[in-house]
Design an enzyme around this catalytic site. Structure first.
Site, PDB file in Angstrom:
ATOM      1  N   ASP A 199       0.866  -1.183   0.000  1.00 36.06           N
ATOM      2  CA  ASP A 199       0.000   0.000   0.000  1.00 36.06           C
ATOM      3  C   ASP A 199       0.900   1.228   0.000  1.00 36.06           C
ATOM      4  O   ASP A 199       2.125   1.098  -0.088  1.00 36.06           O
ATOM      5  CB  ASP A 199      -0.948  -0.022   1.216  1.00 36.06           C
ATOM      6  CG  ASP A 199      -2.315   0.556   0.862  1.00 36.06           C
ATOM      7  OD1 ASP A 199      -2.364   1.735   0.479  1.00 36.06           O
ATOM      8  OD2 ASP A 199      -3.317  -0.175   0.936  1.00 36.06           O
ATOM      9  N   HIS A 273      -2.998   3.175  -4.588  1.00 32.31           N
ATOM     10  CA  HIS A 273      -2.353   2.705  -3.346  1.00 32.31           C
ATOM     11  C   HIS A 273      -0.902   2.281  -3.564  1.00 32.31           C
ATOM     12  O   HIS A 273      -0.437   1.325  -2.944  1.00 32.31           O
ATOM     13  CB  HIS A 273      -3.157   1.540  -2.750  1.00 32.31           C
ATOM     14  CG  HIS A 273      -4.462   1.983  -2.168  1.00 32.31           C
ATOM     15  ND1 HIS A 273      -4.567   2.526  -0.912  1.00 32.31           N
ATOM     16  CD2 HIS A 273      -5.709   1.991  -2.684  1.00 32.31           C
ATOM     17  CE1 HIS A 273      -5.845   2.846  -0.671  1.00 32.31           C
ATOM     18  NE2 HIS A 273      -6.553   2.541  -1.730  1.00 32.31           N
ATOM     19  N   GLU A 340     -10.018   2.433  -5.062  1.00 31.88           N
ATOM     20  CA  GLU A 340      -9.718   3.830  -4.723  1.00 31.88           C
ATOM     21  C   GLU A 340      -8.555   4.407  -5.531  1.00 31.88           C
ATOM     22  O   GLU A 340      -7.672   5.060  -4.977  1.00 31.88           O
ATOM     23  CB  GLU A 340      -9.398   3.940  -3.218  1.00 31.88           C
ATOM     24  CG  GLU A 340     -10.584   3.583  -2.346  1.00 31.88           C
ATOM     25  CD  GLU A 340     -10.260   3.653  -0.870  1.00 31.88           C
ATOM     26  OE1 GLU A 340     -11.117   4.122  -0.121  1.00 31.88           O
ATOM     27  OE2 GLU A 340      -9.175   3.226  -0.440  1.00 31.88           O
TER      28      GLU A 340
HETATM   29  C1  ACM Z   1     -11.057  -0.687   0.492  1.00 29.26           C
HETATM   30  O1  ACM Z   1     -11.507  -0.638   1.645  1.00 29.26           O
HETATM   31  N1  ACM Z   1     -10.541   0.405  -0.057  1.00 29.26           N
HETATM   32  C2  ACM Z   1     -11.076  -1.909  -0.295  1.00 29.26           C
END
Ligand code: ACM
Ligand code: ZN
Length: 622
Positions: A199, A273, A340
């Site tokens: 991440d 991410h 995201e």
């Molecule tokens: C997530 O909670 N962004 C998968």
């Protein structure tokens, strides 16, 4: 949940007790098994075990001997004495059978005064039977004898995928801690460990062909304090916080999980991410950087954390990463994230724009879909199934991709409608990083997810063909989880509720009976020094504005507790005001203090809230 901030059977023993020793819990327990077996029937008599009791297995079957050793180790931990393992048909006997009804993971168990028989089609089924057997053991045995009530159980899981996800990027947890997590998962019959290995805040898996990923991407400046509010890294910081797993570590964890019938599914979260990856290899960004591993400061939309989809090198590096991962993880599933992803830098990047034009992509969503399809097809060519978060639906799903639905169930419903398999993990039932009690007494996080909300998880919506639902899982994002004790606090008991919803067939669940079993499990977890949360004992304070006046309701998540409160700034006890009906605030009061009791024992955390805070909360609800 990361960047977006929206982000029966038995009689419940609710007796009031006269003292506050640890024995003052549910004494009258018959069964404490979680997840609740699908069929069980108490039988007369008891099965008594002492150090002469035998675990009977075919000694030439090494898998059975491993299972017997596993049982013996856990048995000893609970009872204080061990058993002998012999080739025998007496004592506790494991037998492989062929019974279609039991499927891959089911088992049958019969406890009689003469012994215990566990039958299953597979070793995994025997293992599940062992877990139920262990949960029948008394927690107060004398150290040389253990007795269990006779019972017949016939049991198998509702869903094949029963997972927990652990994020080891936002905070790093050691190999030993990860094993401890997996060990307890197995006791509650989970069978998938989803390992979120990358991440923005850290890259955690050694990739031999790309050493900078861990030399650079695994380390950041140490910080504490609220996530998203921390001071960004500066050039004077020493990068002392972090860590990663070597490939040997990974193999060791995978083997440890395999012995517990748990599949380890790795996740590399791309194309968003990816700040840690970009810190190591800035040349696969749109802007070229510079980048640094995020320390928990805000950055979304302002700083780039998505891989450039226009550059060929992006795909070359990802192929190198996934090629090593598919060899390292025997799991037939690889998770590629996809959630995201901020696409603002793509829209401005000449390389991304060139890709959009050459591939005739209409928008950045289609560019993400191009990315996911290309990465997925490479991984699929290695014989693996690809999973992505529900954002991979946007711009068009990749062929055969499995969707993990987290923004509610709608992504899962849509994917199933398109004929794709889905794993349900809606944040409103499954996100273990959320509050489980009043924010005034819990570590800072996003929204509320009480144990009861987990227990209400009903994973197959009416509108869906159930055959597409592989199962579900609880997700533990680690922004606000700085150490392993806090992992335990956030996971248990909520993961017990999720496990039961994934295992047991019935949707008509008995909450009081579940809580009775949870409380017995607390006694067990106490012995293991597991830092489970006791938030179910805390008061729930619900303010509202009624005709311009503040009105406060007090409740508890579980039955059998009394609530006491004060408005005079003193700490309440069981001689204070007993709550019976909604409260209005006395003139000039500045503070409400609330506590719960079971009988004469204080049991929950005391919650203190200013009247101002209560008014704020009431206004927010309006
Ligand atoms: C997530 O909670 N962004 C998968
Ligand atoms: Zn680009």
């Amino acid at each position: 949940m990361k960047i977006l901030k929206f982000l029966s059977l038995l009689i419940f023993s609710g007796a009031l007790f006269g003292s506050c020793s640890s024995k003052d819990k549910v004494e009258d327990e018959q069964i404490r098994i979680i997840p609740l077996p699908n069929y069980y029937q108490s039988q007369p008599g008891v099965f008594e075990m002492d150090k002469n009791t035998v675990i009977g297995v075919d000694l030439s079957d090494t898998n059975m001997v491993s299972l017997a050793n596993y049982l013996n180790e856990k048995f000893m931990r609970t009872t204080g004495f061990g058993l002998s393992i012999k080739s025998a048909s007496e004592g506790i006997v494991f037998t492989l059978v062929e019974e279609n009804d039991l499927g891959e993971e089911g088992y049958r168990m019969s406890v009689t005064p003469d012994g215990t028989q566990i039958y299953a089609n597979t070793y995994h089924g025997i293992f599940n039977g062992i877990q139920s057997f262990l949960q029948l053991l008394p927690l107060d045995s004398t150290g040389d004898i253990a007795k269990i009530n006779c019972i017949d159980i016939s049991d198998k899981p509702r869903f094949a995928w029963r997972g927990l996800m652990l994020d080891v990027s936002r905070h790093f947890f050691t190999k030993q801690e990860v094993k401890r997590f997996i060990d307890l998962m197995a006791e509650y019959k989970y069978n998938v460990f989803h390992w979120h290995l990358s991440d923005d805040q850290g890259w955690r898996v050694e990739i031999k062909s790309l050493p900078r990923l861990t030399d650079v991407g695994a380390w950041r400046a140490p910080r504490v304090g609220n996530w998203w509010e921390r001071e960004p890294q500066s050039v004077t910081d020493s990068l002392t916080y972090g860590g990663f797993y070597t490939q040997d570590d990974i193999r060791e964890v995978v083997e440890y999980a395999r012995e517990r019938f748990i599949t380890v599914v790795p996740e590399i979260d791309v194309p968003g991410h990816s700040m840690a990856l970009l810190t190591a290899y800035p040349e696969i960004s749109c802007t070229g950087g510079p980048f640094h591993v995020n320390v928990g400061n805000t950055f979304y939309t302002k700083e780039e954390n998505s891989l450039c989809v226009g550059k060929e090198k992006t795909f070359a590096i990802l192929d190198m990463i996934f090629d090593e991962l598919v060899d390292l993880f025997p799991s037939s599933y690889i998770h590629i994230g996809g959630d995201e992803c901020y696409k603002g830098f793509w829209a401005k990047c000449p390389d991304c724009r060139a890709r959009m034009s050459s591939k005739q992509l209409q928008n950045v969503e289609e560019l993400q879909s191009y990315f996911v399809k290309r990465v997925a097809s490479h991984i699929q060519s290695k014989g693996k199934h690809v999973i992505g978060w529900d954002e991979i639906l946007e711009g068009g799903l990749a062929k055969d991709a499995i969707v993990m639905s987290w923004r509610g169930m709608k992504g899962g419903v849509e994917a199933a409608r398109q004929g794709h398999r889905v794993i349900m993990t809606p944040f409103e039932h499954c996100y273990l990083d959320l509050y489980q009690g009043d924010p005034a007494v819990e570590p800072n996080t996003y929204s509320m997810l009480r144990l009861r909300d987990c227990y209400k998880f009903s994973i197959v919506p009416d509108s869906i063909d159930a055959s597409f639902v592989l199962g579900g899982q609880g997700n533990l994002w680690a922004e606000s989880i700085p150490h392993y004790r806090q992992v335990e606090y956030m996971t248990w008991p909520r993961a017990m509720a999720i496990s039961e919803t994934l295992w047991n067939e019935t949707d008509s669940r008995n909450w009081d009976f579940f809580i009775q079993r949870v409380e017995s499990q607390f006694r067990y977890l106490d012995r293991l020094n597991v830092n489970y949360a006791r938030s179910i004992y805390d008061p729930i304070i619900s303010p509202s504005i009624n005709d311009g006046e503040l009105r406060i309701e007090l409740t508890t998540e579980i039955s059998g507790l009394d609530i006491f409160y004060t408005f005079d700034n003193t700490n309440p006890d069981c001689y204070s005001n007993l709550y019976t009906t909604a409260l209005s605030v006395p003139k000039n009061a500045t503070m409400l203090k609330v506590v719960t009791y079971r009988g004469k024992c204080p049991i929950g955390k005391q919650i203190n809230l200013t009247i101002e805070e209560l008014k704020e909360r009431a206004k927010k609800k309006e």
